[in-house]
Motif scaffolding. Structure first.
Motif, short mmCIF file in Angstrom:
data_model
loop_
_atom_site.label_atom_id
_atom_site.label_comp_id
_atom_site.label_asym_id
_atom_site.label_seq_id
_atom_site.Cartn_x
_atom_site.Cartn_y
_atom_site.Cartn_z
N LEU A 192 10.18 20.85 39.87
CA LEU A 192 10.03 19.82 41.09
C LEU A 192 9.24 18.64 41.27
O LEU A 192 9.62 17.59 41.57
N VAL A 193 8.17 18.76 40.58
CA VAL A 193 7.16 17.70 40.57
C VAL A 193 7.90 16.65 39.60
O VAL A 193 7.56 15.47 40.03
N LEU A 194 8.54 16.88 38.52
CA LEU A 194 8.86 15.92 37.84
C LEU A 194 9.99 15.22 38.53
O LEU A 194 10.05 14.14 38.56
N GLY A 195 10.89 15.89 39.06
CA GLY A 195 12.02 15.26 39.76
C GLY A 195 11.67 14.54 41.03
O GLY A 195 11.97 13.58 41.14
N ALA A 196 10.44 15.04 41.63
CA ALA A 196 10.08 14.23 42.82
C ALA A 196 9.42 12.95 42.19
O ALA A 196 9.53 11.99 42.94
N ALA A 197 8.72 13.10 41.10
CA ALA A 197 8.04 11.81 40.45
C ALA A 197 9.15 10.82 40.10
O ALA A 197 8.79 9.40 40.29
N VAL A 198 10.28 11.29 39.38
CA VAL A 198 11.23 10.32 38.96
C VAL A 198 11.86 9.69 40.07
O VAL A 198 12.09 8.47 40.43
N VAL A 199 12.17 10.51 41.25
CA VAL A 199 12.76 9.72 42.53
C VAL A 199 11.63 8.93 43.28
O VAL A 199 12.26 7.81 43.69
N GLY A 200 10.47 9.25 43.29
CA GLY A 200 9.65 8.30 43.77
C GLY A 200 9.35 7.25 43.06
O GLY A 200 9.39 6.06 43.48
N ALA A 201 9.39 7.25 41.69
CA ALA A 201 9.22 5.86 40.96
C ALA A 201 10.44 5.07 41.05
O ALA A 201 10.45 3.80 41.09
N LEU A 202 11.73 5.52 41.09
CA LEU A 202 12.88 4.96 41.34
C LEU A 202 12.91 4.24 42.68
O LEU A 202 13.14 2.96 42.88
N THR A 203 12.48 5.09 43.75
CA THR A 203 12.42 4.44 45.07
C THR A 203 11.17 3.13 45.20
O THR A 203 11.52 2.21 45.83
N LEU A 204 10.12 3.50 44.60
CA LEU A 204 9.24 2.37 44.38
C LEU A 204 9.57 1.06 43.75
O LEU A 204 9.58 -0.04 44.50
N SER A 205 10.26 1.36 42.85
CA SER A 205 10.70 0.17 41.97
C SER A 205 12.00 -0.32 42.23
O SER A 205 12.58 -1.32 41.62
N ARG A 206 12.63 0.02 43.30
CA ARG A 206 13.93 -0.23 43.79
C ARG A 206 13.65 -1.71 44.17
O ARG A 206 13.08 -1.98 45.20
N VAL A 207 14.68 -2.71 43.89
CA VAL A 207 14.70 -4.18 44.45
C VAL A 207 15.62 -4.24 45.59
O VAL A 207 16.84 -3.74 45.32
N ASP A 208 15.20 -4.48 46.99
CA ASP A 208 15.93 -4.56 47.90
C ASP A 208 16.73 -5.67 48.05
O ASP A 208 16.12 -6.85 48.46
#
Lengths: 168, 106
Positions: free
Chosen positions: A146-162
């Motif tokens: 779960l932590v790994l999945g959350a970290a990946v989703v978090g990293a993707l959300t953070l670095s997403r270019v709006d």
């Protein structure tokens, strides 16, 4: 009595670590970090823990070091290549603190009987590790997933270019 | 043959270098390097102590190596998040100097 392989891997590990922090070009520093992590993996081999060693190579050098290398190339700046305060107070303070820590640990180590332990006690097998992970520590494994999945989703959300925001 | 003290000494050196880096450096990427070095020092200690000392009564044999596997996986997740934060900080400030990033300072 210490064997040659250990000395070589110790030099790679510690030298790579120093190079990682002190190399002027940070890309070379990232490569130094990879060398240091590889040295730790070799020390795991010497400790008769091949599974952990291969895991270290696969995850750290295969994933983390490459990720760091790409990030370094993305955010590289000329500023860090030039500016190098050699005798700033924080540098001296850092060196003194680090050295004091090492001396304290070695001094504490010298007063124990650990120096006389020269034989590897138990080579834990793959089977034992697998049993431990899949039975007693299965909940930990699932939380870790779960932590790994959350970290990946978090990293993707953070670095997403709006796109819409950046075009305005 | 090596003794347990040799491995603990290497681990202590790695940890000392990590502490030096954390105190000295201002580049966010170097701080990440320092943290990774300290995590590796801890992992090395886990495996070394497990392999050289007999297991505590009632404890399973491979416990130290299992913890190191968990620790490596956690460190990978942590590195991914930190690198994403560094990329965002660079996009916002064109800088990864931690003494310049004051947006969240109270």
């Amino acid at each position: 009595m210490v064997d040659v392989t250990f000395i070589a891997m110790m030099v790679v590990t510690v030298g790579g670590a120093i190079f990682a922090l002190e190399a002027q070009e940070i890309v070379y520093g990232a490569i130094g970090l990879a060398a240091s992590l590889f040295g730790v993996a070799a020390l795991f081999f010497l400790l008769d823990a091949p599974y952990v060693a291969v895991f270290q190579v696969a995850v750290y050098i295969g994933a983390v070091a490459v990720l760091i290398l790409f990030t370094v190339m993305l955010v590289r700046q000329e500023k860090w290549a030039k500016e190098l305060p050699s005798k700033s107070p924080s540098r001296v303070a850092g060196a003194v603190t680090g050295l004091a820590l090492v001396v304290a640990i070695v001094y504490a180590l010298a007063s124990t009987s650990l120096t006389s332990d020269t034989a590897l006690q138990n080579g834990a097998s793959f089977v034992q590790i697998g049993q431990l992970i899949s039975t007693g520590y299965a909940p930990v494994l699932e939380v870790l997933a779960l932590v790994l999945g959350a970290a990946v989703v978090g990293a993707l959300t953070l670095s997403r270019v709006d796109r819409e925001e950046s075009s305005q | 043959m090596n003794s347990l003290a040799d491995f603990v000494m290497v681990s202590a050196m790695l940890f000392g270098i990590g502490v030096y880096g954390l105190i000295t450096k201002r580049n966010a990427l170097r701080l990440l390097f320092a943290v990774e070095l300290m995590i590796n020092a801890a992992n090395l200690n886990f495996v070394a102590f497990e392999q050289y000392l007999p297991p505590a009564p009632g404890a399973q044999a491979a416990l130290g190596q299992t913890f190191v596997l968990f620790s490596i996986a956690l460190a990978a997740a942590e590195a991914a998040v930190i690198l994403a934060i560094i990329v965002v900080a660079y996009r916002l400030h064109q800088d990864v100097d931690v003494s310049e990033l004051k947006t969240m300072e109270g």
